[in-house]
Scaffold this active site. Structure first.
Site, PDB file in Angstrom:
ATOM      1  N   ASN A   7       0.861  -1.194   0.000  1.00  0.00           N
ATOM      2  CA  ASN A   7       0.000   0.000   0.000  1.00  0.00           C
ATOM      3  C   ASN A   7       0.901   1.250   0.000  1.00  0.00           C
ATOM      4  OD1 ASN A   7      -1.381   2.297   1.112  1.00  0.00           O
ATOM      5  ND2 ASN A   7      -3.072   0.950   1.641  1.00  0.00           N
ATOM      6  N   HIS A  10       1.014   6.244   1.844  1.00  0.00           N
ATOM      7  CA  HIS A  10       1.775   7.213   2.640  1.00  0.00           C
ATOM      8  C   HIS A  10       2.905   7.894   1.873  1.00  0.00           C
ATOM      9  CE1 HIS A  10      -0.916   6.650   5.758  1.00  0.00           C
ATOM     10  NE2 HIS A  10      -0.541   5.430   6.074  1.00  0.00           N
ATOM     11  N   HIS A  43      -5.681   3.634  -1.431  1.00  0.00           N
ATOM     12  CA  HIS A  43      -7.017   3.931  -0.905  1.00  0.00           C
ATOM     13  C   HIS A  43      -7.429   5.318  -1.387  1.00  0.00           C
ATOM     14  CE1 HIS A  43      -9.715   3.960   2.986  1.00  0.00           C
ATOM     15  NE2 HIS A  43     -10.378   4.317   1.905  1.00  0.00           N
ATOM     16  N   ARG A  45      -9.570   7.855  -0.653  1.00  0.00           N
ATOM     17  CA  ARG A  45     -10.491   8.246   0.416  1.00  0.00           C
ATOM     18  C   ARG A  45     -11.409   9.366  -0.071  1.00  0.00           C
ATOM     19  NH1 ARG A  45      -8.727   6.157   5.658  1.00  0.00           N
ATOM     20  NH2 ARG A  45     -10.486   7.312   6.451  1.00  0.00           N
ATOM     21  N   ARG A  49      -7.262  12.650   1.161  1.00  0.00           N
ATOM     22  CA  ARG A  49      -6.180  13.164   2.011  1.00  0.00           C
ATOM     23  C   ARG A  49      -4.797  12.736   1.527  1.00  0.00           C
ATOM     24  NH1 ARG A  49      -7.227   9.729   7.507  1.00  0.00           N
ATOM     25  NH2 ARG A  49      -9.281  10.617   7.235  1.00  0.00           N
ATOM     26  N   GLU A  70      -8.531   0.294  -2.582  1.00  0.00           N
ATOM     27  CA  GLU A  70      -9.366   0.282  -1.377  1.00  0.00           C
ATOM     28  C   GLU A  70     -10.317   1.461  -1.469  1.00  0.00           C
ATOM     29  OE1 GLU A  70      -6.786   0.673   1.924  1.00  0.00           O
ATOM     30  OE2 GLU A  70      -5.879  -1.281   1.618  1.00  0.00           O
ATOM     31  N   THR A 101      -8.212   3.144   8.582  1.00  0.00           N
ATOM     32  CA  THR A 101      -9.418   2.315   8.631  1.00  0.00           C
ATOM     33  C   THR A 101      -9.460   1.579   9.975  1.00  0.00           C
ATOM     34  OG1 THR A 101      -8.928   1.954   6.308  1.00  0.00           O
ATOM     35  CG2 THR A 101     -10.768   0.717   7.224  1.00  0.00           C
ATOM     36  N   GLU A 151     -10.732  -9.761   2.951  1.00  0.00           N
ATOM     37  CA  GLU A 151      -9.463  -9.431   3.596  1.00  0.00           C
ATOM     38  C   GLU A 151      -9.759  -9.350   5.087  1.00  0.00           C
ATOM     39  OE1 GLU A 151      -7.251  -6.070   2.051  1.00  0.00           O
ATOM     40  OE2 GLU A 151      -6.184  -5.828   3.973  1.00  0.00           O
ATOM     41  N   HIS A 191      -3.554  -4.992   7.713  1.00  0.00           N
ATOM     42  CA  HIS A 191      -3.721  -3.822   8.598  1.00  0.00           C
ATOM     43  C   HIS A 191      -2.864  -3.976   9.857  1.00  0.00           C
ATOM     44  CE1 HIS A 191      -5.271  -0.212  10.392  1.00  0.00           C
ATOM     45  NE2 HIS A 191      -5.774   0.068   9.210  1.00  0.00           N
TER      46      HIS A 191
END
Ligand code: PXP
Length: 240
Positions: A7, A10, A43, A45, A49, A70, A101, A151, A191
């Protein structure tokens, strides 16, 4: 062979700290693939963000493995996914105030909306996965949606502060993996996984793919993204 989805949210978080062009999440994704990642996860969102719409479009064009988006079950986001057509969409719960999440999608409570989103995406040829807590009732209801991939949320396991509670959570994930497999579902997990707690999860038989973000991107700050991905691949015992 267990797979690793990286992922890259970030990388975009860092870019958005200055609203500049770098670091580029697409360039990061390409390096992750070169290092052996089996899929790229991001993701989109509702508050944008970190990852934005043009990132997802660029990732769709540039990456060579699989793109796992996601996303919430919000209609506008489902519209975007139907247009961009990632290989996979993982439906997650989303609250604007949360840092990440926080729990699994409540398939029982939102059954109708989850099924509608799943149906629309699957009609477009997109594989759909539901991010749910390791819970028998959630797994049973998932099957009723016609979605055959889950998942399992490993956050409760990852957040354990003692070995005893971690063992307990690990056993729940193990049992729920087997339960889901018995119902014919494909099982992924993720996660909160990091360089200390991933090994035990990766040894659970039947889990196909682990999706890991924060720990890998954090390590990449110090050792570079290639090394960070390869270190994680070594932990899960996968060489590409
Ligand atoms: N899987 C899902 C469904 C997620 O929402 C996230 C966080 O975006 C992850 C995996 C990765 O979690 P982490 O960043 O804690 O590794």
């Amino acid at each position: 062979m267990i797979k690793l989805g990286v992922n890259i949210d970030h990388v975009a978080t860092l870019r958005q700290a200055r609203r500049e062009q770098e670091p580029d999440p697409v360039a990061a994704a390409i390096l992750c693939e070169k290092a052996g990642a089996h899929s790229i996860v991001c993701h989109l969102r509702e508050d944008r963000r970190h990852i934005n719409d043009s990132d997802v479009r660029a990732l769709r064009k540039k990456i060579k493995t699989r793109l796992n988006l996601e996303m919430s079950i919000n209609k506008n986001i489902v519209d975007i996914a139907c247009r961009i057509k990632p290989d996979q969409c993982t439906l997650v719960p989303e609250r604007r105030q949360e840092l990440t999440t926080e729990g699994g999608l409540d398939v029982i409570r939102y059954f109708k909306r989850v099924k509608e989103a799943g149906d629309r995406l699957q009609k477009r040829g997109i594989t759909v996965s539901l991010f749910i807590d390791p819970d028998k009732k959630q797994i049973a209801r998932t099957r009723d949606t016609g979605i055959s991939m889950i998942e399992l949320h490993t956050g409760r396991y990852a957040g354990c502060s003692s070995a005893r509670t971690a063992q307990h959570q690990l056993k729940i994930i193990k049992d729920m993996t087997q339960h889901a497999l018995d119902l014919g579902l494909t099982v992924n997990a993720g996660h909160g996984l990091n360089y200390s707690n991933t090994s035990a999860i990766s040894r659970i038989k039947g889990i196909e793919e682990l999706n890991i973000g924060h720990a890998i991107i954090s390590r990449a700050v110090f050792v570079g993204i290639k090394q960070a991905v390869q270190d994680m691949l070594k932990i899960i015992g996968t060489k590409k």
